[in-house]
Design a protein around this motif. Structure first.
Motif, PDB file in Angstrom:
ATOM      1  N   GLY A  90      18.829   2.147  42.952  1.00 31.13           N
ATOM      2  CA  GLY A  90      18.178   1.143  42.009  1.00 31.13           C
ATOM      3  C   GLY A  90      17.369   3.250  41.200  1.00 31.13           C
ATOM      4  O   GLY A  90      17.202   2.006  40.332  1.00 31.13           O
ATOM      5  N   GLU A  91      17.038   3.362  41.942  1.00 28.37           N
ATOM      6  CA  GLU A  91      16.004   3.975  40.851  1.00 28.37           C
ATOM      7  C   GLU A  91      16.438   4.626  39.692  1.00 28.37           C
ATOM      8  O   GLU A  91      15.991   4.629  39.062  1.00 28.37           O
ATOM      9  CB  GLU A  91      15.413   4.899  42.473  1.00 28.37           C
ATOM     10  N   SER A  92      16.890   5.804  40.100  1.00 25.26           N
ATOM     11  CA  SER A  92      17.365   6.855  39.117  1.00 25.26           C
ATOM     12  C   SER A  92      19.667   7.108  39.357  1.00 25.26           C
ATOM     13  O   SER A  92      19.632   7.366  39.660  1.00 25.26           O
ATOM     14  CB  SER A  92      17.025   8.012  39.302  1.00 25.26           C
ATOM     15  N   MET A  93      20.093   5.303  38.840  1.00 27.24           N
ATOM     16  CA  MET A  93      21.388   6.602  39.011  1.00 27.24           C
ATOM     17  C   MET A  93      22.473   7.427  38.435  1.00 27.24           C
ATOM     18  O   MET A  93      21.889   8.092  37.733  1.00 27.24           O
ATOM     19  CB  MET A  93      22.034   4.938  37.753  1.00 27.24           C
ATOM     20  N   LEU A  94      23.219   8.521  38.872  1.00 25.88           N
ATOM     21  CA  LEU A  94      23.396   9.641  39.128  1.00 25.88           C
ATOM     22  C   LEU A  94      25.347   9.961  38.720  1.00 25.88           C
ATOM     23  O   LEU A  94      25.046  10.518  37.500  1.00 25.88           O
ATOM     24  CB  LEU A  94      23.891  10.957  39.910  1.00 25.88           C
ATOM     25  N   GLN A  95      25.969   9.209  39.276  1.00 21.59           N
ATOM     26  CA  GLN A  95      26.805   8.866  38.465  1.00 21.59           C
ATOM     27  C   GLN A  95      27.926   7.834  39.246  1.00 21.59           C
ATOM     28  O   GLN A  95      27.287   6.793  39.825  1.00 21.59           O
ATOM     29  CB  GLN A  95      27.916  10.256  39.864  1.00 21.59           C
ATOM     30  N   THR A  96      28.981   7.499  38.821  1.00 22.87           N
ATOM     31  CA  THR A  96      30.298   6.434  38.770  1.00 22.87           C
ATOM     32  C   THR A  96      31.075   6.956  39.136  1.00 22.87           C
ATOM     33  O   THR A  96      31.594   7.448  38.627  1.00 22.87           O
ATOM     34  CB  THR A  96      29.972   4.662  38.210  1.00 22.87           C
TER      35      THR A  96
END
Length: 142
Positions: free
Chosen positions: A67-73
């Motif tokens: 939940g800190e820093s989303m990079l990719q999905t």
């Protein structure tokens, strides 16, 4: 001391810096995280050969804590598998979108943890992220 001698003294000082300051850093080889999302028909929290993967589930990759820093999905393929590649060494968190209701079957709940923390080193291939969802009455595996 003349201005020319002062300038030469400064040039010698700059040139005589240790070569260690110019040594290249160790090359970082990209790393990857892969895994699978599956229907845990027997609710054993481990993936059996007969348990099918869940296609099209959203998987989120975070840098650092979940939940800190989303990079990719990414989305799982027809076998329920996913892959995040080209990653730098470091701390990551992988989370399936379990609110997706497991491909439309309402009420299915995770039988494994709902997130995984992974520490990657240079060139590491982490194939350890598996997520199971238990079978309920609407599940075709029941």
């Amino acid at each position: 001391m003349s201005a020319i001698l002062k300038a030469c003294a400064r040039a010698v000082l700059i040139i005589s810096l240790p070569l260690a300051a110019c040594t290249p850093l160790e090359e970082q080889i990209p790393a990857s995280i892969s895994g699978r999302v599956y229907f845990d028909f027997d609710q054993s929290s481990s993936c059996e050969n007969s348990e099918t993967g869940i296609e099209g589930m959203s998987i989120r990759l975070y840098s650092g804590a979940c939940g800190e820093s989303m990079l990719q999905t990414h989305y799982t393929d027809e076998n329920g598998e996913f892959l995040f590649s080209g990653l730098a060494p470091g701390e990551y968190c992988v989370v399936p979108d379990f609110e997706f209701k497991t491909c439309g079957w309402d009420g299915n709940l995770p039988t494994t943890g709902v997130s995984r923390n992974v520490t990657l080193q240079s060139g590491m291939k982490a194939d350890l992220v598996w997520f199971g969802f238990g079978s309920l009455s609407n599940n075709p595996g029941s």
